[in-house]
Design an enzyme around this catalytic site. Structure first.
Site, PDB file in Angstrom:
ATOM      1  N   THR A 367     107.405 -64.756 -25.723  1.00  0.00           N
ATOM      2  CA  THR A 367     106.643 -64.880 -24.499  1.00  0.00           C
ATOM      3  C   THR A 367     106.243 -66.341 -24.469  1.00  0.00           C
ATOM      4  O   THR A 367     106.658 -67.113 -25.326  1.00  0.00           O
ATOM      5  CB  THR A 367     105.444 -63.898 -24.609  1.00  0.00           C
ATOM      6  N   ASN A 387     109.881 -60.550 -22.608  1.00  0.00           N
ATOM      7  CA  ASN A 387     109.744 -59.645 -23.749  1.00  0.00           C
ATOM      8  C   ASN A 387     110.426 -60.251 -24.975  1.00  0.00           C
ATOM      9  O   ASN A 387     109.902 -61.195 -25.544  1.00  0.00           O
ATOM     10  CB  ASN A 387     110.231 -58.237 -23.459  1.00  0.00           C
ATOM     11  N   GLU A 406     111.690 -55.946 -20.560  1.00  0.00           N
ATOM     12  CA  GLU A 406     110.299 -55.478 -20.611  1.00  0.00           C
ATOM     13  C   GLU A 406     110.202 -53.952 -20.608  1.00  0.00           C
ATOM     14  O   GLU A 406     109.154 -53.403 -20.944  1.00  0.00           O
ATOM     15  CB  GLU A 406     109.541 -56.069 -19.415  1.00  0.00           C
ATOM     16  N   SER A 438     101.024 -53.905 -21.626  1.00  0.00           N
ATOM     17  CA  SER A 438     101.241 -55.224 -22.225  1.00  0.00           C
ATOM     18  C   SER A 438     100.074 -55.572 -23.152  1.00  0.00           C
ATOM     19  O   SER A 438      98.995 -54.981 -23.072  1.00  0.00           O
ATOM     20  CB  SER A 438     101.310 -56.258 -21.098  1.00  0.00           C
ATOM     21  N   SER A 439     100.311 -56.551 -24.001  1.00  0.00           N
ATOM     22  CA  SER A 439      99.219 -57.123 -24.802  1.00  0.00           C
ATOM     23  C   SER A 439      98.820 -58.505 -24.312  1.00  0.00           C
ATOM     24  O   SER A 439      97.899 -59.106 -24.851  1.00  0.00           O
ATOM     25  CB  SER A 439      99.647 -57.260 -26.268  1.00  0.00           C
ATOM     26  N   GLY A 458     103.114 -63.598 -28.513  1.00  0.00           N
ATOM     27  CA  GLY A 458     103.063 -62.977 -29.842  1.00  0.00           C
ATOM     28  C   GLY A 458     102.996 -61.464 -29.826  1.00  0.00           C
ATOM     29  O   GLY A 458     102.587 -60.865 -30.821  1.00  0.00           O
ATOM     30  N   GLY A 459     103.379 -60.819 -28.697  1.00  0.00           N
ATOM     31  CA  GLY A 459     103.450 -59.358 -28.658  1.00  0.00           C
ATOM     32  C   GLY A 459     102.137 -58.724 -29.071  1.00  0.00           C
ATOM     33  O   GLY A 459     101.064 -59.119 -28.615  1.00  0.00           O
TER      34      GLY A 459
END
Ligand code: GLY
Length: 557
Positions: A367, A387, A406, A438-439, A458-459
């Site tokens: 990301t 993603n 995504e 999402s984070s 960083g997910g």
């Protein structure tokens, strides 16, 4: 006496005015993950643009120079601060991708089993992109025409740039997926192989698409010839997009998550469909009840890890607010926060298995994030994504548009959880036109005296990284220290306390093991924070880019 009382009252009023008086930032800043994108944003500021113009320029430049991180074929979230008086206005632009209308909960099931590769590589993994529509929405607040804001990106795509070590590393990680798609291979690889260092990447088709958006606006992405090209290519490659899916796509202006913290501070962050803002808010509220600031290193790490364990457990209850009624108020209620804080034991880790189960998180870690502040005190923090690195590694022929994967952020596999976990997973299951959870959590911390912006790719580690940077801010450290702070992470499942190489010394690791933590040194550093700071009393402004990345923070007078 009367005079004394008058002067006391006068002094009180004056103090409050002085405390809230605002000196505008001495300098504007653009902080992105790539020097060429920072330069594009600064150019927009220097040519009379505001923070929104710089955000448009940075978004499109990043789409060219970081094809592994974000792009026109992806989505993202923009958190905006407009310096309105007497109080700032916060806006949240949700440009998250949506599932195509033919999507359903068993989309990736083959022979009764979820096939993870189907939601990661290739056209079936791609959701309907949001970035082009975001450009139009941002443009409402911009001062320059779209055409001017896209010039840097168009030039970078046309003239090309030398790829660096970061590009090569990421292309190396996604090499086989890129090789499987002829168009991606032709653009992003050198004769089908990993390029040499310094290889010149030009993207003439992407330049053409950017020119179209510059002249006709972001909406032109979703209609007519470009849409037909995308739908045809996706369907030929086994995907399920339709012309109607593209025509129906809309960004959403949502109310940002806003939570009061101690010392007159406010957290402003991402609401659902991000779970990141809620996780961050819960963590800060819990930690306010714990003595983390006075604690020695092992105890401090323990308190932060136990807090994260609980906040990440709860994130599984969240999903797209257009589809489910998210329990945000309950998760942030003082009763719930107090109960979570009280359940943390000072001298013992709580095994995650002893907390009620919520679903395992499965999110990509590629990301990008950038931050902009202008000299009028307007600011943007944006986290944008495809993603995984290079998204689905599927490029629409003739357009330069690399599509996201995504769809993998939905919970595709609902098996194996207990009732509570199943309900939690259910809310984020694949549904037509839904946004995956999402984070990504671009965030501000604002008080009467200061403003700071945070964010990183960083997910699933995004909220923990934002938390650590904000804690460094609350401890009075400088922006350069916020981004450099060593990183630890706990996300409830798997039940392990991860840390970057070197982040915890041997003694601290041993002390944490004594407390019952499964301590795990990660194989590499992670994240790429871009931050801003503005002292509203002095007008001093600053920015910093994560030393782990190649990003730079540039200033404009
Ligand atoms: N795809 C990463 C995220 O949305 O958190």
């Amino acid at each position: 006496m009367r005079f004394l009382r008058f002067s006391f009252l006068y002094a009180l009023v004056l103090c409050s005015v002085v405390a809230h008086a605002q000196l505008l930032p001495e300098q504007g800043f653009v902080s992105t993950a790539h020097p060429l994108a920072s330069a594009a944003g600064i150019e927009a500021l220097q040519q009379g643009g505001n923070a929104i113009d710089a955000a448009i320029a940075a978004t499109t430049a990043l789409a060219v120079v970081e094809p592994y991180g974000s792009g026109l074929g992806g989505g993202g979230f923009y958190l905006i601060r407009l310096n309105t008086q007497p109080t700032p206005t916060y806006l949240f632009l949700d440009a998250r991708e949506t599932a195509p209308s033919a999507a359903h909960k068993d989309l990736y099931v083959r022979d009764g089993q979820v096939q993870p590769s189907l939601s990661l590589d290739g056209a079936l993994a791609a959701a309907i992109p949001g970035i082009p529509a975001a450009l139009d929405a941002l443009n409402e607040y911009a001062q320059r025409p779209m055409y001017e804001n896209l010039q840097s990106a168009i030039q970078l795509a046309e003239q090309g740039f030398a790829v660096d070590g970061v590009y090569l590393e990421r292309a190396g990680w996604r090499l086989s997926a890129l090789q499987q798609d002829a168009e991606s291979s032709a653009i992003f690889l050198q004769q089908g192989q990993l390029p040499q260092q310094g290889w010149h990447l030009t993207q003439p088709d992407l330049a053409g698409t950017l020119k179209q958006l510059a002249e006709q606006g972001g909406q032109s992405f979703y209609h007519d010839k470009l849409a037909e090209q995308m739908v045809q290519a996706v369907q030929q490659a086994g995907g399920i997009w339709s012309m109607q899916d593209l025509a129906d796509y809309q960004v959403q202006w949502r109310t940002p998550l806003q939570v009061s913290l101690a010392n007159e501070r406010q957290l402003i962050s991402a609401p659902p469909p991000s779970a990141g803002g809620v996780t961050l808010a819960q963590s800060l509220l819990i930690l306010q009840k714990l003595p983390w600031q006075q604690a020695e290193p092992a105890q401090k790490t323990h308190l932060i890890a136990e807090t994260l364990r609980r906040a990440y457990r709860d994130r599984g209850l969240l999903a797209d607010p257009d589809f489910v009624d998210n329990p945000v108020d309950r998760l942030l209620s003082s009763e719930h926060i107090s109960a979570l804080a009280a359940s943390i034991q000072a001298h013992q880790a709580t095994p995650s298995s002893e907390l009620t189960v919520a679903p395992v998180i499965h999110e990509g870690d590629q990301t990008t994030h950038f931050a902009v502040i202008d000299r009028q005190g307007n600011a943007v923090a944006a986290t944008l994504s495809l993603n995984m690195m290079f998204g689905a590694a599927f490029t629409v022929p003739g357009t330069g548009i690399l599509l996201n994967d995504e769809m993998d952020d939905f919970a595709a596999d609902l098996s194996g959880s207990n009732a509570y976990g199943l309900v939690a997973s259910d809310v984020n299951q694949i549904e037509a036109n839904k946004r995956p959870l999402s984070s990504m959590s671009p965030s501000f911390i604002e008080s009467p005296n200061s403003f700071a912006a945070f964010g990183t790719p960083g997910g699933s580690r995004i909220p923990s990284m934002n938390l650590l940077a904000i804690l460094a801010h609350l401890e009075g450290q400088s922006p350069a220290e916020w981004v450099a702070a060593p990183r630890i992470h706990h996300q409830y499942m798997p039940d392990e306390l991860g840390f970057e190489p070197g982040a915890l010394d041997v003694r601290t690791q041993a002390a944490l093991r004594q407390l019952g933590h499964r301590v795990k040194e990660l194989t590499r550093n992670y994240g790429n924070q871009q931050v801003l700071y503005w002292d509203k009393q002095s007008g001093h402004s600053d920015a910093a880019s994560d030393p782990r990345g190649q990003g730079v923070s540039l200033s404009a007078e």
